[in-house]
Design a protein around this motif. Sequence first.
Motif, PDB file in Angstrom:
ATOM      1  N   ARG A   1      -8.210   7.089  -2.873  1.00  0.00           N
ATOM      2  CA  ARG A   1      -7.754   6.192  -1.621  1.00  0.00           C
ATOM      3  C   ARG A   1      -6.392   6.525  -1.411  1.00  0.00           C
ATOM      4  O   ARG A   1      -5.792   5.884  -0.577  1.00  0.00           O
ATOM      5  CB  ARG A   1      -7.789   4.743  -2.247  1.00  0.00           C
ATOM      6  N   TYR A   2      -5.778   7.641  -1.995  1.00  0.00           N
ATOM      7  CA  TYR A   2      -4.490   8.129  -1.768  1.00  0.00           C
ATOM      8  C   TYR A   2      -4.388   9.705  -1.835  1.00  0.00           C
ATOM      9  O   TYR A   2      -4.497  10.203  -3.051  1.00  0.00           O
ATOM     10  CB  TYR A   2      -3.616   7.604  -2.603  1.00  0.00           C
TER      11      TYR A   2
ATOM     12  N   TYR B   1     -13.020  10.758  -0.830  1.00  0.00           N
ATOM     13  CA  TYR B   1     -13.252   9.279  -0.721  1.00  0.00           C
ATOM     14  C   TYR B   1     -14.550   8.864  -1.608  1.00  0.00           C
ATOM     15  O   TYR B   1     -14.442   7.663  -1.988  1.00  0.00           O
ATOM     16  CB  TYR B   1     -13.348   9.049   0.730  1.00  0.00           C
TER      17      TYR B   1
ATOM     18  N   GLN C   1      -1.947   4.110  -9.447  1.00  0.00           N
ATOM     19  CA  GLN C   1      -2.944   4.528  -8.449  1.00  0.00           C
ATOM     20  C   GLN C   1      -2.920   6.168  -8.576  1.00  0.00           C
ATOM     21  O   GLN C   1      -1.914   6.804  -8.571  1.00  0.00           O
ATOM     22  CB  GLN C   1      -2.265   4.091  -7.003  1.00  0.00           C
TER      23      GLN C   1
ATOM     24  N   ASP D   1     -10.611   3.144   6.724  1.00  0.00           N
ATOM     25  CA  ASP D   1      -9.387   2.354   6.755  1.00  0.00           C
ATOM     26  C   ASP D   1      -8.852   2.067   5.461  1.00  0.00           C
ATOM     27  O   ASP D   1      -7.564   1.886   5.601  1.00  0.00           O
ATOM     28  CB  ASP D   1      -9.738   1.044   7.445  1.00  0.00           C
ATOM     29  N   ASP D   2      -9.373   2.072   4.645  1.00  0.00           N
ATOM     30  CA  ASP D   2      -8.958   1.679   3.078  1.00  0.00           C
ATOM     31  C   ASP D   2      -8.556   3.209   2.309  1.00  0.00           C
ATOM     32  O   ASP D   2      -8.091   3.073   1.201  1.00  0.00           O
ATOM     33  CB  ASP D   2      -9.654   0.960   2.247  1.00  0.00           C
ATOM     34  N   LEU D   3      -8.564   4.183   3.091  1.00  0.00           N
ATOM     35  CA  LEU D   3      -7.854   5.374   2.579  1.00  0.00           C
ATOM     36  C   LEU D   3      -6.668   5.925   3.376  1.00  0.00           C
ATOM     37  O   LEU D   3      -6.499   6.038   4.700  1.00  0.00           O
ATOM     38  CB  LEU D   3      -9.031   6.777   2.871  1.00  0.00           C
ATOM     39  N   VAL D   4      -5.594   6.105   2.557  1.00  0.00           N
ATOM     40  CA  VAL D   4      -4.406   6.390   2.808  1.00  0.00           C
ATOM     41  C   VAL D   4      -4.207   7.915   2.880  1.00  0.00           C
ATOM     42  O   VAL D   4      -4.364   8.577   1.763  1.00  0.00           O
ATOM     43  CB  VAL D   4      -3.117   5.655   1.971  1.00  0.00           C
TER      44      VAL D   4
ATOM     45  N   ASN E   1       0.796  -1.272  -0.110  1.00  0.00           N
ATOM     46  CA  ASN E   1      -0.063  -0.068   0.082  1.00  0.00           C
ATOM     47  C   ASN E   1       0.987   1.193  -0.199  1.00  0.00           C
ATOM     48  O   ASN E   1       2.112   1.262   0.398  1.00  0.00           O
ATOM     49  CB  ASN E   1      -1.056   0.217   1.223  1.00  0.00           C
TER      50      ASN E   1
ATOM     51  N   ASP F   1      -0.732   8.119   7.751  1.00  0.00           N
ATOM     52  CA  ASP F   1       0.159   6.980   7.151  1.00  0.00           C
ATOM     53  C   ASP F   1       1.321   7.180   6.470  1.00  0.00           C
ATOM     54  O   ASP F   1       2.136   6.201   6.705  1.00  0.00           O
ATOM     55  CB  ASP F   1      -0.943   6.317   6.040  1.00  0.00           C
TER      56      ASP F   1
END
Length: 367
Positions: free
Chosen positions: A183-184, A178, A131, A232-235, A2, A268
């Motif tokens: 996601r980043y 989001y 990404q 949780d799946d977002l950096v 990730n 993160d």
Amino acid sequence: MNPPYRADIVGSFLRPDAIKTARASHAAGGIDAAALRSAEDEQIASLVRKQAESGLQLATDGEFRRAWWHFDFFGGLDGVDIIETDHGLPFQGAQTKQKAVQVNGRIGFSDHPMLEHWRALKPVAEAAGVQPKFSLPAPTVLDFRVEPQNLIAGEYETRSDYVDDLVQAYRDAIRAFYDEGARYLQLDDTAWAYLCSQDELDRAKHERGIETDGLGERYASILTRVLEDKPDDLVVGTHICRGNFRSTWISSGGYEPIAEHLFAVPYDGFFLEYDSERAGGFEPLRFLQPGDQTVVLGLVTSKAGELEPVDEIKQRIAEAAQFADLSQLALSPQCGFASTEEGNVLTEEQQWAKVRHVVDIAADVWK
């Protein structure tokens, strides 16, 4: 893995001539907004392909639709305007255009134009197999840049009065990106770097009337609240910079004064400028908590075109690994190549050589 990736980038790229020409023509009334958008779309698609071809696992839009790394976003918030002023930002040997942040109403995030910028980037990046990453200025930058005379909103008597609204605006922004598939994300932040510099703290206090005592605690609190309950799946990472305008800089000072507060923020990733002695040593990395957070070492400068010796970069990574586990480290340029549309003093060929340099070194270090 990730993101942040072992080889990563901060975000901005030198504006191609086609972008400069189109933006100048639009400003002069020569082309309409649709024609400008078409030119930007074409150049961003080319940029994304070049990032993928250079070996990156991510891509940004290079900030090609922006003039500034921060003012464009701030000016799109509810209750915030970018105004003409009598001074620019004081870089070493250079001055930016004379702009400032004015808070003239209740701060909020609604239908921000940069959401459309994200919507355009996402499919192009995914088609290239990388990404998409999008950068926003951190809320702490707005807080640090609001001068007392520019806080004119009747809702806020002091800077403390707008904190709740500022936090909510950024929570709304993160949720909006989001919901559009981001996601980043990255929050770019010069404010922390100013806290590393006594000269900048003195200037903020005596020239701009900002209370500097306790700013580290204030900023850690604001950012922690912004990041509360993020998916949780977002950096979400951050980039700390001491200034980047036409290859010049503003502040100097190592991370020791801020490290304990900074690394307590639940980011993160931390993109840290480390391309010169002005950033100090790696000892502050001892405050990085064991786990999933990553420090992205900005050891390759974006301010000059000459490539750093490979062995020198590897040695510096090894030195950093004495204070933070190598598994929690990564590599990037120290900043973007064009934090403002003017760009740094290097060529596009040198820019891409820098990107490939990062990719190649990272691939060798983290085999």
